[in-house]
Scaffold this active site. Structure first.
Site, PDB file in Angstrom:
ATOM      1  N   TYR A   1       0.853  -1.193   0.000  1.00 20.70           N
ATOM      2  CA  TYR A   1       0.000   0.000   0.000  1.00 20.70           C
ATOM      3  C   TYR A   1       0.884   1.236   0.000  1.00 20.70           C
ATOM      4  O   TYR A   1       1.507   1.576   1.004  1.00 20.70           O
ATOM      5  CB  TYR A   1      -0.925   0.012   1.223  1.00 20.70           C
TER       6      TYR A   1
ATOM      7  N   SER B   1     -13.348  -5.537   2.039  1.00 15.18           N
ATOM      8  CA  SER B   1     -14.360  -4.986   1.127  1.00 15.18           C
ATOM      9  C   SER B   1     -15.771  -5.455   1.493  1.00 15.18           C
ATOM     10  O   SER B   1     -16.534  -5.866   0.624  1.00 15.18           O
ATOM     11  CB  SER B   1     -14.042  -5.346  -0.325  1.00 15.18           C
TER      12      SER B   1
ATOM     13  N   GLY C   1     -18.510  -3.873  -0.513  1.00 14.62           N
ATOM     14  CA  GLY C   1     -18.419  -3.946  -1.966  1.00 14.62           C
ATOM     15  C   GLY C   1     -17.610  -2.810  -2.560  1.00 14.62           C
ATOM     16  O   GLY C   1     -17.977  -2.242  -3.584  1.00 14.62           O
ATOM     17  N   ARG C   2     -16.489  -2.491  -1.911  1.00 17.31           N
ATOM     18  CA  ARG C   2     -15.610  -1.393  -2.343  1.00 17.31           C
ATOM     19  C   ARG C   2     -16.367  -0.073  -2.426  1.00 17.31           C
ATOM     20  O   ARG C   2     -16.140   0.745  -3.308  1.00 17.31           O
ATOM     21  CB  ARG C   2     -14.934  -1.713  -3.679  1.00 17.31           C
ATOM     22  N   GLY C   3     -17.285   0.112  -1.495  1.00 13.96           N
ATOM     23  CA  GLY C   3     -18.039   1.354  -1.414  1.00 13.96           C
ATOM     24  C   GLY C   3     -19.363   1.338  -2.139  1.00 13.96           C
ATOM     25  O   GLY C   3     -20.179   2.260  -1.995  1.00 13.96           O
TER      26      GLY C   3
ATOM     27  N   PHE D   1     -22.035  -0.373  -1.597  1.00 15.71           N
ATOM     28  CA  PHE D   1     -23.207  -0.387  -0.719  1.00 15.71           C
ATOM     29  C   PHE D   1     -23.324   0.885   0.124  1.00 15.71           C
ATOM     30  O   PHE D   1     -24.212   0.979   0.972  1.00 15.71           O
ATOM     31  CB  PHE D   1     -23.184  -1.636   0.162  1.00 15.71           C
TER      32      PHE D   1
END
Length: 349
Positions: free
Chosen positions: A61, A212, A215-217, A219
């Site tokens: 990262y 996640s 859902g990687r944002g 939802f």
């Protein structure tokens, strides 16, 4: 607020963490440009004060900058209050290329690098980020010629984890050294792990860390999320976020949104509560870079779901309703994590 978050045993080897963790990737990489360091330190301190003490990082990262960010946030006695998880496996070849490595020499070098950047003496949970399909998993995790077990014995790591590993890979690894946790993508629209991997972890007493979980944002905002993605946000390449799939996936969000209104919570809280309701051995690690979103996420712990409501939620995101894969390629996921047999290993010069 801290009491509401609570604690849990992650796996059966002794590790205890907060019932919800904080994924730190987006602070430094992959979801657009790095966020202002002072703001991220303030967010981490707010998380600790709120009872969230389990922080998830990786050397890739940034690369490397997320670990140094955490080091700054953990100064002044904060380290004693938190559980630090980081990962190895992505070897940066040059600015445009990387390779997955799990050979003993690389494992040790990666661990030493993470310890230095984090400015700590011991990593609480050290994951293999992705499985090196060229190296027997037994060699990576533990064997006479392996390295992770040695790092445990030397006190440089406390517990070993795997990420995106198949059921058979998990079994082979656990047979030579106890695996404490497996990190995998698990959410309302990513449920393929339930068939084989989740039951394997539970049979072996391995904790489950869900990354996640929103859902990687998706939802949080639904299809509108694509309008917020900045340059260098890798979600622009994720199939589920492409126009040809987004309209159909938007119907999933509509169903969750309508139910959230009935429940008096947000769609993200409802989706996150669904993950929490999977069992006491599951710790989701939603990532965020905003304190208000963090507060909303821990609010999911207060959302109660009946069995009927769980079934209703799952009906919105049935396997045939989700359009597009979760990555552009399955390479690097548990679907392609099988390694050669230990008998084939000759070592690497």
């Amino acid at each position: 607020m801290g009491a509401a978050v609570g604690r849990m045993k992650l796996g059966s080897q002794g590790l205890e963490v907060s019932r919800q963790g904080l994924g730190c990737m987006g602070m430094s990489a992959l979801y657009g440009p790095p966020k202002p360091e002072p703001d991220m330190v303030a967010l981490i301190h707010h998380a600790v004060a709120s009872g969230v003490t389990f922080f998830d990082s990786s050397d890739v990262y940034g690369p490397f900058t997320n670990e140094t960010l955490l080091a700054k946030a953990f100064r002044g006695g904060v380290r004693k209050k938190v559980e630090v998880a980081t990962k190895f496996g992505y070897h940066i070849v040059d600015a445009a290329n990387f390779e997955i490595r799990g050979d003993p020499a690389y494992v040790r070098a990666a661990c030493e690098g993470s310890l230095k950047r984090l400015n700590i003496d011991c990593i609480d949970l050290y994951y293999q980020h992705r499985v090196d399909i060229r190296v027997p998993i037994e060699v990576t995790v533990s064997d006479r010629i392996g390295e992770l077990k040695k790092l445990v014995e030397e006190g440089k790591i406390k517990y070993i984890g795997l990420s995106e590993a198949s059921a058979s890979t998990i079994r082979r690894a656990h047979a030579v050294h106890p695996i404490t946790a497996v990190q995998l993508e698990w959410s309302l629209w990513s449920r393929d792990v339930e068939q084989d991997i989740i039951p394997t972890c539970r049979e072996l007493g391995i904790g489950i860390v869900a990354y996640s979980p929103l859902g990687r944002g998706f939802f949080s905002l639904g299809p509108k999320i694509v309008e917020t993605l900045t340059d260098y946000d890798f979600r622009k390449m994720v199939p589920r976020f492409q126009p040809e799939n987004l309209a159909q996936n938007g119907l999933i969000f509509e169903g969750v949104s309508e139910m959230a209104k009935r429940k008096g919570c947000t769609t993200s809280q409802l989706a996150l509560a669904w993950v929490h309701h999977q069992g006491p051995d599951v710790c989701p690690i939603p990532g965020t870079t905003k304190i208000e979103n963090f507060n909303q996420n821990i609010g999911a712990l207060s959302v109660e779901l009946s069995r009927e409501e769980m079934v209703e939620l799952e009906s919105f995101a049935a396997a045939d309703a989700v359009m597009g894969d979760r990555y552009a390629t399955t390479s690097g996921t548990w679907r392609e994590s099988e390694t050669p047999p230990l008998s084939s290993w000759k070592g690497r010069q």
